[in-house]
Design a protein around this motif. Structure first.
Motif, short mmCIF file in Angstrom:
data_model
loop_
_atom_site.label_atom_id
_atom_site.label_comp_id
_atom_site.label_asym_id
_atom_site.label_seq_id
_atom_site.Cartn_x
_atom_site.Cartn_y
_atom_site.Cartn_z
N GLN A 38 0.88 -1.26 -0.03
CA GLN A 38 -0.07 -0.14 -0.05
C GLN A 38 0.94 1.35 -0.14
OE1 GLN A 38 -3.26 -0.33 -0.43
NE2 GLN A 38 -3.44 -2.49 -0.07
N PRO A 39 0.88 1.81 -1.12
CA PRO A 39 1.83 2.97 -1.38
C PRO A 39 1.70 4.14 -0.30
CG PRO A 39 1.12 2.50 -3.41
CD PRO A 39 0.42 1.73 -2.40
N GLN A 40 0.38 4.31 0.25
CA GLN A 40 0.05 5.43 1.19
C GLN A 40 0.29 4.94 2.59
OE1 GLN A 40 -0.33 8.17 -0.52
NE2 GLN A 40 -0.65 7.19 -2.52
N ALA A 41 0.63 3.84 2.95
CA ALA A 41 0.61 3.41 4.34
C ALA A 41 1.59 3.86 5.35
CB ALA A 41 0.78 1.90 4.39
N THR A 42 0.97 4.36 6.30
CA THR A 42 1.97 5.14 7.26
C THR A 42 3.05 4.30 7.66
OG1 THR A 42 0.07 5.81 8.40
CG2 THR A 42 1.81 6.28 9.71
N VAL A 43 3.16 2.87 7.67
CA VAL A 43 4.11 2.16 8.09
C VAL A 43 5.52 2.63 7.07
CG1 VAL A 43 3.64 -0.04 6.79
CG2 VAL A 43 4.78 -0.28 8.57
N ILE A 44 5.40 2.93 6.09
CA ILE A 44 6.60 3.21 5.04
C ILE A 44 7.41 4.35 5.64
CG2 ILE A 44 7.07 4.00 2.88
CD1 ILE A 44 4.56 2.78 1.60
N THR A 45 6.67 5.28 6.18
CA THR A 45 7.35 6.53 6.99
C THR A 45 7.89 5.86 8.07
OG1 THR A 45 5.57 7.82 6.49
CG2 THR A 45 6.93 8.87 7.69
N ARG A 46 7.26 5.06 8.71
CA ARG A 46 7.92 4.32 10.13
C ARG A 46 9.00 3.56 9.86
NH1 ARG A 46 2.58 3.79 13.87
NH2 ARG A 46 2.26 6.01 14.23
N ALA A 47 9.15 2.88 8.90
CA ALA A 47 10.15 1.96 8.40
C ALA A 47 11.46 2.86 8.17
CB ALA A 47 10.13 1.13 7.36
N PRO A 53 15.21 -0.44 4.81
CA PRO A 53 14.66 -0.53 3.19
C PRO A 53 13.24 -1.05 2.85
CG PRO A 53 17.24 -1.49 3.39
CD PRO A 53 16.30 -1.37 4.95
N VAL A 54 12.68 0.05 2.32
CA VAL A 54 11.15 -0.27 1.83
C VAL A 54 11.00 -0.75 0.37
CG1 VAL A 54 8.99 0.74 1.70
CG2 VAL A 54 10.51 1.44 3.65
N TRP A 55 10.32 -1.98 0.30
CA TRP A 55 10.01 -2.52 -0.93
C TRP A 55 8.62 -2.22 -0.96
CZ3 TRP A 55 6.48 -5.82 -3.11
CH2 TRP A 55 6.52 -6.16 -4.27
N VAL A 56 7.92 -1.28 -1.95
CA VAL A 56 6.55 -0.96 -1.98
C VAL A 56 5.95 -1.13 -3.24
CG1 VAL A 56 7.04 1.62 -1.63
CG2 VAL A 56 4.70 0.71 -1.43
N HIS A 57 5.22 -1.90 -3.56
CA HIS A 57 4.31 -2.09 -4.81
C HIS A 57 2.98 -2.74 -4.65
CE1 HIS A 57 8.01 -1.56 -7.31
NE2 HIS A 57 8.73 -2.08 -6.50
N GLN A 58 2.20 -2.35 -5.57
CA GLN A 58 0.86 -2.83 -5.63
C GLN A 58 0.73 -4.24 -6.40
OE1 GLN A 58 -0.75 1.31 -6.36
NE2 GLN A 58 -2.33 0.34 -5.09
N LEU A 59 -0.14 -4.97 -5.90
CA LEU A 59 -0.20 -6.14 -6.66
C LEU A 59 -0.74 -6.01 -8.19
CD1 LEU A 59 -0.79 -9.40 -6.64
CD2 LEU A 59 -2.83 -9.15 -5.87
N PHE A 62 1.61 -6.21 -11.08
CA PHE A 62 2.03 -7.46 -11.62
C PHE A 62 1.16 -8.41 -12.61
CE2 PHE A 62 4.32 -6.18 -7.97
CZ PHE A 62 5.70 -6.20 -8.38
N LYS A 63 1.77 -9.22 -13.12
CA LYS A 63 0.67 -9.80 -14.03
C LYS A 63 -0.21 -10.92 -13.21
CE LYS A 63 2.36 -13.70 -16.02
NZ LYS A 63 3.46 -14.69 -16.43
N ASP A 64 0.34 -11.30 -12.18
CA ASP A 64 -0.53 -12.19 -11.12
C ASP A 64 0.02 -12.30 -9.70
OD1 ASP A 64 1.60 -13.90 -11.69
OD2 ASP A 64 0.25 -15.15 -12.93
N LYS A 65 -0.42 -12.90 -8.92
CA LYS A 65 0.03 -12.87 -7.62
C LYS A 65 1.42 -13.63 -7.67
CE LYS A 65 -1.15 -12.73 -3.07
NZ LYS A 65 -2.46 -13.06 -2.27
N THR A 66 1.40 -14.62 -8.52
CA THR A 66 2.86 -15.45 -8.39
C THR A 66 3.87 -14.59 -8.80
OG1 THR A 66 1.27 -17.41 -9.07
CG2 THR A 66 3.82 -17.66 -9.55
N GLU A 67 3.71 -13.75 -9.74
CA GLU A 67 4.62 -12.75 -10.28
C GLU A 67 5.01 -11.84 -9.30
OE1 GLU A 67 5.26 -10.97 -14.47
OE2 GLU A 67 4.61 -9.48 -12.88
N TYR A 68 3.96 -11.43 -8.44
CA TYR A 68 4.37 -10.36 -7.28
C TYR A 68 5.02 -11.05 -6.33
CZ TYR A 68 2.48 -8.12 -3.23
OH TYR A 68 2.29 -7.68 -1.75
N GLU A 69 4.70 -12.22 -5.88
CA GLU A 69 5.45 -12.97 -4.80
C GLU A 69 6.94 -13.32 -5.36
OE1 GLU A 69 3.27 -16.07 -2.65
OE2 GLU A 69 2.14 -14.57 -1.56
#
Ligand code: GAR
Length: 193
Positions: A38-47, A53-59, A62-69
């Motif tokens: 979730q790009p707007q999540a507060t946890v990103i600022t906290r991290a 390091p933050v990895w932030v991407h929405q599902l 990606f092509k599907d959940k497999t590619e995302y994971e």
């Protein structure tokens, strides 16, 4: 150094509690990544405040959940992450990650599972009128808030509780129980003394 990754989608109070406990106790545990969907999540600022390091991407990127994971998995494997800690990560984890991390993905849930699984565990318990709810830490499997239970702690529902007051007491329990359970799991795996 023991390497863990924290996955979260929201506010991040559990992320902060874990990071603070690790720092305070000077434990040889490194949070190598915050994985966030979730790009707007507060946890990103906290991290970022903890220099994690933050990895932030929405599902949907990606092509599907497999590619995302698979993309997440590659990132974790590059850093030799040993354990995944879900802290308010509002997605079901599927086989790509489950197979790569057998019995090495933990989740926290704000109710005494198997009661009140899902996104609204605190509210559902309040609406059901139970007198005792609580917190569960468990290993993750392919279900929703299912998988072998590691620890549970009850929290009383008081007569005048509303969602905010009950959530507040549940979060206080979460912030200690998750850290204690993480240490226990790492000790059982002989990673931590
Ligand atoms: C926590 O209460 C956690 O138990 C819950 O999300 C919240 C995240 O809070 N998880 C679930 O409901 C899982 N089904 P946080 O972002 O402040 O750590």
């Amino acid at each position: 150094m023991i390497k863990i990754a924290v996955f979260a989608s929201g506010t991040g109070t559990n992320f902060v509690a874990l990071a603070q406990h690790i720092k305070h106790h000077r434990l040889p545990i490194q949070i190598t990544h915050l994985i966030c969907d979730q790009p707007q999540a507060t946890v990103i600022t906290r991290a970022r405040e903890f220099k994690v390091p933050v990895w932030v991407h929405q599902l949907k990127e990606f092509k599907d959940k497999t590619e995302y994971e698979q993309t997440i998995l590659q990132c974790l494997q590059e850093d030799q992450v040993q354990l995944i800690v879900l802290a308010g990560y509002m997605r079901i984890v599927t086989n790509t990650l489950l197979n790569a991390y057998p019995r090495a993905i933990l989740n926290i849930h704000p109710a005494l599972l198997p009661a009140f699984p899902g996104r609204h565990g605190i509210e559902d318990a309040l609406l059901a009128g139970v007198k005792i709810t609580g917190v569960t830490i468990h290993y993750v499997d392919a279900g929703v808030d299912s998988g072998p239970i590691i620890a549970q702690q009850p929290v009383k529902v008081l007569p005048h509780d509303d969602l905010a007051s009950l959530a507040n007491r549940i979060h206080q329990v979460e912030h200690q129980l998750y850290f204690d359970s993480l240490c226990q799991v790492l000790q059982d795996k002989k990673l931590l003394k």
